[in-house]
Every structure is written in C-alpha cells, then in structure tokens.
Design a protein around this motif. Structure first.
Motif, short mmCIF file in Angstrom:
data_model
loop_
_atom_site.label_atom_id
_atom_site.label_comp_id
_atom_site.label_asym_id
_atom_site.label_seq_id
_atom_site.Cartn_x
_atom_site.Cartn_y
_atom_site.Cartn_z
N GLN A 69 0.91 -1.16 0.07
CA GLN A 69 0.01 0.05 -0.04
C GLN A 69 0.98 1.28 -0.05
OE1 GLN A 69 -2.43 -0.48 3.37
NE2 GLN A 69 -4.03 -1.80 2.40
N VAL A 70 2.19 1.14 0.57
CA VAL A 70 2.96 2.36 0.85
C VAL A 70 3.51 2.70 -0.52
CG1 VAL A 70 4.97 3.25 1.72
CG2 VAL A 70 3.17 2.21 3.25
N PHE A 71 4.02 1.68 -1.29
CA PHE A 71 4.73 1.85 -2.58
C PHE A 71 4.01 2.77 -3.47
CE2 PHE A 71 6.00 0.64 -6.83
CZ PHE A 71 7.27 1.02 -6.96
N PRO A 72 3.00 2.62 -3.85
CA PRO A 72 2.19 3.44 -4.71
C PRO A 72 2.09 4.77 -4.06
CG PRO A 72 0.77 1.62 -4.69
CD PRO A 72 1.90 1.60 -3.44
N LEU A 73 1.79 4.97 -3.02
CA LEU A 73 1.73 6.31 -2.30
C LEU A 73 3.27 7.15 -2.30
CD1 LEU A 73 -0.38 5.15 0.91
CD2 LEU A 73 -1.08 6.84 -1.14
N ARG A 74 4.15 6.26 -2.07
CA ARG A 74 5.50 7.04 -2.24
C ARG A 74 5.79 7.30 -3.67
NH1 ARG A 74 9.50 3.20 1.30
NH2 ARG A 74 8.85 4.10 3.50
N LYS A 75 5.17 6.62 -4.62
CA LYS A 75 5.38 6.96 -5.86
C LYS A 75 4.46 8.23 -6.42
CE LYS A 75 5.36 4.94 -10.53
NZ LYS A 75 5.16 3.53 -11.30
N GLU A 76 3.24 8.28 -5.84
CA GLU A 76 2.52 9.33 -6.04
C GLU A 76 3.24 10.78 -5.26
OE1 GLU A 76 -1.26 11.36 -7.11
OE2 GLU A 76 -0.28 9.68 -7.91
N ASN A 77 3.39 10.45 -4.17
CA ASN A 77 4.16 11.57 -3.32
C ASN A 77 5.09 12.21 -4.03
OD1 ASN A 77 4.50 13.33 -1.16
ND2 ASN A 77 6.08 12.01 -0.44
N THR A 78 6.11 11.33 -4.85
CA THR A 78 7.22 11.98 -5.40
C THR A 78 6.54 12.73 -6.65
OG1 THR A 78 8.63 9.96 -4.89
CG2 THR A 78 9.47 11.38 -6.67
N ARG A 79 5.65 12.17 -7.22
CA ARG A 79 5.23 13.08 -8.53
C ARG A 79 4.59 14.26 -8.14
NH1 ARG A 79 0.27 14.01 -10.50
NH2 ARG A 79 -0.91 13.03 -9.17
N LEU A 80 3.87 14.37 -6.85
CA LEU A 80 3.16 15.64 -6.30
C LEU A 80 4.25 16.56 -5.98
CD1 LEU A 80 0.08 14.05 -4.39
CD2 LEU A 80 -0.03 15.25 -6.75
#
Length: 156
Positions: A107-118
C-alpha cells in the motif's frame, strides 16, 4: 543422584502433565490401595511411553522407570510441550506480522510514487508562480512608468 536432582526440581514444578485418557482408568474402581498405587505407577509409565513415542522418542517397552524418573520425565515433557507451543505461537505471530508488513508495504509503494510525482509537480508550480509574480512586478513597473510619462505629456 537422580533422586537428589528430582528433589531439587519438584518444589520448582507446580504443574504436572494431566494423564491422557486410557482404558486403565475405568478398571481401577475396586482395587486395594497398594494395588491402586502400583497400577497408577504402571499406568503413568504407559501414558508417558505413549506420549514420548508420539514425539518420535524410542522407548523400549521393557523399560521400567522409578517413580522419581517418571515425575522428572513429566516435568521435562511439560516444559518441552509448553516451549514448543510458545514457539509455534511466536512463529504464527511472526508470520501474521510478515503478511501484515508486506500488505502495508504494497500500500505504501504507490503512495510514495504518488508523493514523488506530487512533490515534483508542486515544485514546478511554485517556480511558475515565482516567475508569474516577477512578470506581474515588471508589468506593474512598466505601467507605472507609462502612467508617469502620459501624465507628463498631459501637463505640458
């Protein structure tokens, strides 16, 4: 030596292995006290032998153990069983925690990816905002200069 060891261990041990159900118990009703003790002793050994064989310990059937040895074996067997159960419980808990951790990481991996993009997008928008403010400042200054020039030409 075994008796001395047993006497030191007995006060430390408060729980004994409950006897497993057997056919011996139903036939003990009318036996005399000494016969009952002998039967209990042999039943105890039979039960111990069966329980040890269930754990793949080889116990000769002709082996007759003294009562002190039976009590010591029961104490060690109880410790072995409780330690094994505690180990299995910890193994199950560790396995459950590992599963929970892998789910959380998934669950954290996609959130980290999204956080980097944001974060990258936020930095880009911030830079555009700074440039826009600079352009507005330059335009305001140019308009102020134009107003001053036009006021000067009206006054003349």
């Amino acid at each position: 030596k075994l008796t001395a060891l047993f006497q030191r261990l007995v006060p430390l041990r408060t729980k004994a292995i409950p006897p497993a159900s057997s056919n011996f118990e139903s036939n003990q009703g009318m036996a005399s006290l000494s016969g009952e003790r002998a039967a209990t002793r042999s039943r105890r050994q039979v039960i111990l032998t069966k329980r040890l064989k269930a754990l793949d310990f080889s116990v000769p059937t002709s082996l007759v153990l003294p009562e002190e040895a039976c009590a010591l074996i029961e104490a060690v067997f109880t410790d072995l069983v409780s330690t094994t159960e505690a180990y299995e419980a910890l193994q199950n808990k560790e396995e459950a925690l590992a599963n929970e951790l892998s789910k959380a990481q998934a669950q954290v991996f996609p959130l980290r990816k999204e956080n980097t993009r944001l974060l990258r997008e936020n930095n880009q928008l911030h830079m555009e905002l700074i440039k826009a403010e600079d352009n507005i400042g330059k335009n305001q200054q140019a308009h102020d200069m134009e107003v001053i020039r036009l006021q000067g030409s009206i006054n003349e």
